[in-house]
Design an enzyme around this catalytic site. Structure first.
Site, mmCIF file in Angstrom:
data_model
loop_
_atom_site.group_PDB
_atom_site.id
_atom_site.type_symbol
_atom_site.label_atom_id
_atom_site.label_comp_id
_atom_site.label_asym_id
_atom_site.label_seq_id
_atom_site.Cartn_x
_atom_site.Cartn_y
_atom_site.Cartn_z
ATOM 1 N N HIS A 8 0.828 -1.207 0.000
ATOM 2 C CA HIS A 8 0.000 0.000 0.000
ATOM 3 C C HIS A 8 0.861 1.254 0.000
ATOM 4 O O HIS A 8 2.059 1.204 0.285
ATOM 5 C CB HIS A 8 -0.984 0.032 1.180
ATOM 6 C CG HIS A 8 -0.355 0.078 2.534
ATOM 7 N ND1 HIS A 8 -0.088 -1.049 3.280
ATOM 8 C CD2 HIS A 8 0.058 1.124 3.301
ATOM 9 C CE1 HIS A 8 0.449 -0.705 4.442
ATOM 10 N NE2 HIS A 8 0.553 0.616 4.479
ATOM 11 N N HIS A 88 3.884 7.429 3.276
ATOM 12 C CA HIS A 88 4.830 6.310 3.270
ATOM 13 C C HIS A 88 4.448 5.300 2.202
ATOM 14 O O HIS A 88 3.356 5.350 1.651
ATOM 15 C CB HIS A 88 4.893 5.636 4.648
ATOM 16 C CG HIS A 88 3.636 4.932 5.080
ATOM 17 N ND1 HIS A 88 2.616 5.551 5.778
ATOM 18 C CD2 HIS A 88 3.218 3.653 4.895
ATOM 19 C CE1 HIS A 88 1.650 4.685 6.017
ATOM 20 N NE2 HIS A 88 1.969 3.522 5.483
ATOM 21 N N GLU A 137 7.543 1.467 5.103
ATOM 22 C CA GLU A 137 6.955 0.480 6.006
ATOM 23 C C GLU A 137 7.231 -0.900 5.435
ATOM 24 O O GLU A 137 7.102 -1.120 4.219
ATOM 25 C CB GLU A 137 5.436 0.719 6.119
ATOM 26 C CG GLU A 137 4.726 -0.259 7.040
ATOM 27 C CD GLU A 137 3.210 0.008 7.125
ATOM 28 O OE1 GLU A 137 2.709 0.937 6.459
ATOM 29 O OE2 GLU A 137 2.534 -0.745 7.861
HETATM 30 CO CO CO Z 1 0.913 1.801 6.143
#
Ligand code: CO
Length: 147
Positions: A8, A88, A137
């Site tokens: 994502h 992110h 991440e």
């Molecule tokens: Co995230």
């Protein structure tokens, strides 16, 4: 390190409710999941699905992030970027602890210990200054999972 699927892209927003309308009406998103609070991380989160590649189970998601009261880091981000913005990116790995060890062996600053993320699996973040300016991440996904 072996580059994993882009799970994502995290997008900070001052209003998930407004962003849902944007992704539905402007971008034509057809699958927008129910928003939920992640109190441990001080955020409300909402996932928007993008279509998967031909034959793939899951596409990359957009993770909308709105600060809950008392959240400092996302609130500071929104102070600099009042309309919201990309926050992110998140890549999948098969083993979170192995990935942490690999990043650390390369001198990358892992921010804290692996913890449960928005998808209910273990995640950690790597400092953007060690990642070409991108807050990154890393998320554990078992081979069967997808999201
Ligand atoms: Co995230």
């Amino acid at each position: 390190m072996k580059l994993g699927r882009l799970n994502h892209i995290g997008v900070a927003t001052p209003s998930i409710a407004d962003s849902i309308i944007f992704y539905r009406d402007v971008m034509g998103a057809t699958t927008i999941h129910d928003p939920f609070d992640l109190p441990d991380q001080g955020v409300k989160v909402c996932f928007v699905d993008t279509p998967g590649a031909e034959g793939a189970m899951n596409g990359t998601q957009i993770e909308l992030i709105e600060p809950l009261p008392g959240n400092a880091s996302i609130a500071a981000f929104l102070e600099k970027n009042p309309a919201g913005g990309q926050h992110h990116v998140c890549y999948e790995v098969p083993d979170i602890h192995a990935a942490k060890a690999e990043f650390e062996a390369m001198g990358k600053r892992v921010l804290g210990e692996p913890r449960i993320g928005a998808h209910g699996t273990l995640i950690f973040f790597v400092h953007p200054k060690d990642m070409q300016g991108v807050l990154t991440e890393i998320m554990e996904v078992s081979a069967q999972d997808g999201h």
